[in-house]
Scaffold this active site. Sequence first.
Site, PDB file in Angstrom:
ATOM      1  N   ILE A  14       0.845  -1.199   0.000  1.00 62.43           N
ATOM      2  CA  ILE A  14       0.000   0.000   0.000  1.00 62.43           C
ATOM      3  C   ILE A  14       0.883   1.253   0.000  1.00 62.43           C
ATOM      4  O   ILE A  14       0.610   2.222  -0.716  1.00 62.43           O
ATOM      5  CB  ILE A  14      -0.930  -0.003   1.236  1.00 62.43           C
ATOM      6  CG1 ILE A  14      -1.940  -1.160   1.136  1.00 62.43           C
ATOM      7  CG2 ILE A  14      -1.658   1.334   1.381  1.00 62.43           C
ATOM      8  CD1 ILE A  14      -2.780  -1.388   2.403  1.00 62.43           C
ATOM      9  N   THR A  86       2.114  -7.646  11.023  1.00 61.60           N
ATOM     10  CA  THR A  86       1.264  -8.555  11.804  1.00 61.60           C
ATOM     11  C   THR A  86       2.148  -9.642  12.422  1.00 61.60           C
ATOM     12  O   THR A  86       3.171 -10.024  11.841  1.00 61.60           O
ATOM     13  CB  THR A  86       0.218  -9.257  10.906  1.00 61.60           C
ATOM     14  OG1 THR A  86       0.884  -9.855   9.793  1.00 61.60           O
ATOM     15  CG2 THR A  86      -0.834  -8.286  10.398  1.00 61.60           C
ATOM     16  N   GLN A 141     -10.455  -8.992  15.168  1.00 63.73           N
ATOM     17  CA  GLN A 141     -10.220 -10.163  14.319  1.00 63.73           C
ATOM     18  C   GLN A 141      -9.590 -11.276  15.156  1.00 63.73           C
ATOM     19  O   GLN A 141      -8.680 -11.012  15.956  1.00 63.73           O
ATOM     20  CB  GLN A 141      -9.296  -9.798  13.147  1.00 63.73           C
ATOM     21  CG  GLN A 141      -8.916 -10.946  12.226  1.00 63.73           C
ATOM     22  CD  GLN A 141     -10.130 -11.571  11.542  1.00 63.73           C
ATOM     23  OE1 GLN A 141     -10.957 -12.225  12.163  1.00 63.73           O
ATOM     24  NE2 GLN A 141     -10.252 -11.365  10.236  1.00 63.73           N
ATOM     25  N   GLN A 144      -5.779 -11.558  16.375  1.00 60.32           N
ATOM     26  CA  GLN A 144      -5.121 -10.253  16.185  1.00 60.32           C
ATOM     27  C   GLN A 144      -5.359  -9.286  17.356  1.00 60.32           C
ATOM     28  O   GLN A 144      -5.565  -8.095  17.145  1.00 60.32           O
ATOM     29  CB  GLN A 144      -5.594  -9.606  14.882  1.00 60.32           C
ATOM     30  CG  GLN A 144      -5.078 -10.338  13.633  1.00 60.32           C
ATOM     31  CD  GLN A 144      -5.153  -9.489  12.389  1.00 60.32           C
ATOM     32  OE1 GLN A 144      -6.076  -8.694  12.227  1.00 60.32           O
ATOM     33  NE2 GLN A 144      -4.195  -9.650  11.488  1.00 60.32           N
ATOM     34  N   TYR A 147      -2.559  -6.721  16.923  1.00 60.61           N
ATOM     35  CA  TYR A 147      -2.725  -5.863  15.734  1.00 60.61           C
ATOM     36  C   TYR A 147      -3.956  -4.957  15.877  1.00 60.61           C
ATOM     37  O   TYR A 147      -3.888  -3.741  15.642  1.00 60.61           O
ATOM     38  CB  TYR A 147      -2.849  -6.771  14.513  1.00 60.61           C
ATOM     39  CG  TYR A 147      -2.957  -6.082  13.177  1.00 60.61           C
ATOM     40  CD1 TYR A 147      -1.820  -5.603  12.523  1.00 60.61           C
ATOM     41  CD2 TYR A 147      -4.186  -5.919  12.548  1.00 60.61           C
ATOM     42  CE1 TYR A 147      -1.916  -4.999  11.281  1.00 60.61           C
ATOM     43  CE2 TYR A 147      -4.289  -5.314  11.305  1.00 60.61           C
ATOM     44  CZ  TYR A 147      -3.147  -4.860  10.672  1.00 60.61           C
ATOM     45  OH  TYR A 147      -3.248  -4.257   9.439  1.00 60.61           O
TER      46      TYR A 147
HETATM   47  P1  NDP Z   1       3.601  -4.792   3.316  1.00 57.71           P
HETATM   48  O1  NDP Z   1       4.036  -5.855   4.251  1.00 57.71           O
HETATM   49  O2  NDP Z   1       3.298  -5.132   1.910  1.00 57.71           O
HETATM   50  O3  NDP Z   1       4.658  -3.580   3.325  1.00 57.71           O
HETATM   51  C1  NDP Z   1       5.052  -3.056   4.551  1.00 57.71           C
HETATM   52  C2  NDP Z   1       5.997  -1.899   4.372  1.00 57.71           C
HETATM   53  O4  NDP Z   1       6.282  -1.381   5.691  1.00 57.71           O
HETATM   54  C3  NDP Z   1       7.327  -2.268   3.771  1.00 57.71           C
HETATM   55  O5  NDP Z   1       7.820  -1.172   3.007  1.00 57.71           O
HETATM   56  C4  NDP Z   1       8.196  -2.499   5.003  1.00 57.71           C
HETATM   57  O6  NDP Z   1       9.598  -2.319   4.751  1.00 57.71           O
HETATM   58  C5  NDP Z   1       7.688  -1.408   5.897  1.00 57.71           C
HETATM   59  N1  NDP Z   1       7.974  -1.646   7.314  1.00 57.71           N
HETATM   60  C6  NDP Z   1       7.630  -2.704   8.072  1.00 57.71           C
HETATM   61  N2  NDP Z   1       8.111  -2.560   9.322  1.00 57.71           N
HETATM   62  C7  NDP Z   1       8.789  -1.380   9.337  1.00 57.71           C
HETATM   63  C8  NDP Z   1       9.537  -0.690  10.316  1.00 57.71           C
HETATM   64  N3  NDP Z   1       9.695  -1.173  11.559  1.00 57.71           N
HETATM   65  N4  NDP Z   1      10.099   0.501   9.979  1.00 57.71           N
HETATM   66  C9  NDP Z   1       9.967   1.010   8.741  1.00 57.71           C
HETATM   67  N5  NDP Z   1       9.274   0.397   7.755  1.00 57.71           N
HETATM   68  C10 NDP Z   1       8.704  -0.796   8.059  1.00 57.71           C
HETATM   69  O7  NDP Z   1       2.331  -4.136   4.051  1.00 57.71           O
HETATM   70  P2  NDP Z   1       0.950  -3.585   3.420  1.00 57.71           P
HETATM   71  O8  NDP Z   1       1.220  -2.686   2.299  1.00 57.71           O
HETATM   72  O9  NDP Z   1       0.026  -4.716   3.251  1.00 57.71           O
HETATM   73  O10 NDP Z   1       0.393  -2.746   4.672  1.00 57.71           O
HETATM   74  C11 NDP Z   1       0.673  -1.360   4.821  1.00 57.71           C
HETATM   75  C12 NDP Z   1      -0.159  -0.825   5.979  1.00 57.71           C
HETATM   76  O11 NDP Z   1      -1.542  -1.042   5.711  1.00 57.71           O
HETATM   77  C13 NDP Z   1       0.140  -1.516   7.308  1.00 57.71           C
HETATM   78  O12 NDP Z   1       0.072  -0.592   8.360  1.00 57.71           O
HETATM   79  C14 NDP Z   1      -1.002  -2.504   7.433  1.00 57.71           C
HETATM   80  O13 NDP Z   1      -1.267  -2.821   8.768  1.00 57.71           O
HETATM   81  C15 NDP Z   1      -2.141  -1.733   6.787  1.00 57.71           C
HETATM   82  N6  NDP Z   1      -3.205  -2.553   6.291  1.00 57.71           N
HETATM   83  C16 NDP Z   1      -2.983  -3.483   5.308  1.00 57.71           C
HETATM   84  C17 NDP Z   1      -4.030  -4.239   4.827  1.00 57.71           C
HETATM   85  C18 NDP Z   1      -3.849  -5.221   3.743  1.00 57.71           C
HETATM   86  O14 NDP Z   1      -4.831  -5.909   3.442  1.00 57.71           O
HETATM   87  N7  NDP Z   1      -2.699  -5.354   3.120  1.00 57.71           N
HETATM   88  C19 NDP Z   1      -5.377  -4.090   5.360  1.00 57.71           C
HETATM   89  C20 NDP Z   1      -5.506  -3.087   6.364  1.00 57.71           C
HETATM   90  C21 NDP Z   1      -4.444  -2.353   6.798  1.00 57.71           C
HETATM   91  P3  NDP Z   1      10.521  -3.547   4.189  1.00 57.71           P
HETATM   92  O15 NDP Z   1      10.214  -3.601   2.712  1.00 57.71           O
HETATM   93  O16 NDP Z   1      11.901  -3.131   4.492  1.00 57.71           O
HETATM   94  O17 NDP Z   1      10.067  -4.782   4.903  1.00 57.71           O
END
Ligand code: NDP
Length: 240
Positions: A14, A86, A141, A144, A147
């Site tokens: 996202i 998560t 959920q 979770q 989360y």
């Molecule tokens: P992804 O796992 O696809 O991507 C996560 C991103 O966050 C990556 O760029 C990752 O970096 C970065 N990240 C993770 N941990 C850290 C950290 N400690 N410091 C800095 N960057 C970090 O996640 P999504 O795109 O699916 O989710 C994005 C957001 O949307 C999240 O907050 C999630 O909870 C929320 N969300 C997602 C849903 C979904 O269906 N996908 C639904 C509802 C909410 P790296 O590439 O280095 O790992």
Amino acid sequence: MTKIAIVTGGTRGIGASISKKLKSSNFKVIANYTSNDDAAESFSKENNIEVIKWDVSNYDQCQKSVNKIYEDNKHIDILVNNAGITRDAPLHKMSKDNWQKVIDVNLNSIFNMTSLVINKMRENSFGRIVHISSVNGQKGQFGQTNYAATKSALIGFSKSLALESASKGITSNVICPGYINTEMVAAIREDILKSIIETIPSQRLGEADEVAEMVDYLVSDKASYVNGSTFSINGGLWMD
Ligand code: NDP
């Protein structure tokens, strides 16, 4: 003056869609990530977007990076608190580590990043802050508790921040996506994901670009009167 936007977790999923969308709207985007250097490097090359590695759950790393961004750019106008993880398990099987890790990355990061940009936004009488929560923060959920606790906490955080900041031209809003087609969701077991999709009135996963469109609106000048609000993008899965 070109506005500067930080998107945490802005190199994949996202966050990557949000980074690209804001760039196309003529913001200068800085996309953060934490460990996946290969993904960040190819994202940066393909999109010509600056990427910076730091862990949003670590206050010192956030401070160092934010200070550097201020040195290089003078201002930060937009913050999208998107990074999240998560570590699922029902509470009776949840380890202390998996509780703490999710609290640190999904919630303490919000304090770290937002507190580091809010004072200059107040001085500049402008700011746009968007927090990416989740439908599971609204409805809960199975598996979770960690989360969902962090994602519903963002809503209270954002409303309180909006009350404190509105008079300074700063908005703080929350988006609660439903199930979006990213690697995070691809990690869900296939049969469980199938049963989840059957419960979604739209009968499909959402796309990251659909979330990015809403972020793009909320950070725009057009959205200056939208503050302290929570927006659902979930295909009708939860109506709140
Ligand atoms: P992804 O796992 O696809 O991507 C996560 C991103 O966050 C990556 O760029 C990752 O970096 C970065 N990240 C993770 N941990 C850290 C950290 N400690 N410091 C800095 N960057 C970090 O996640 P999504 O795109 O699916 O989710 C994005 C957001 O949307 C999240 O907050 C999630 O909870 C929320 N969300 C997602 C849903 C979904 O269906 N996908 C639904 C509802 C909410 P790296 O590439 O280095 O790992």
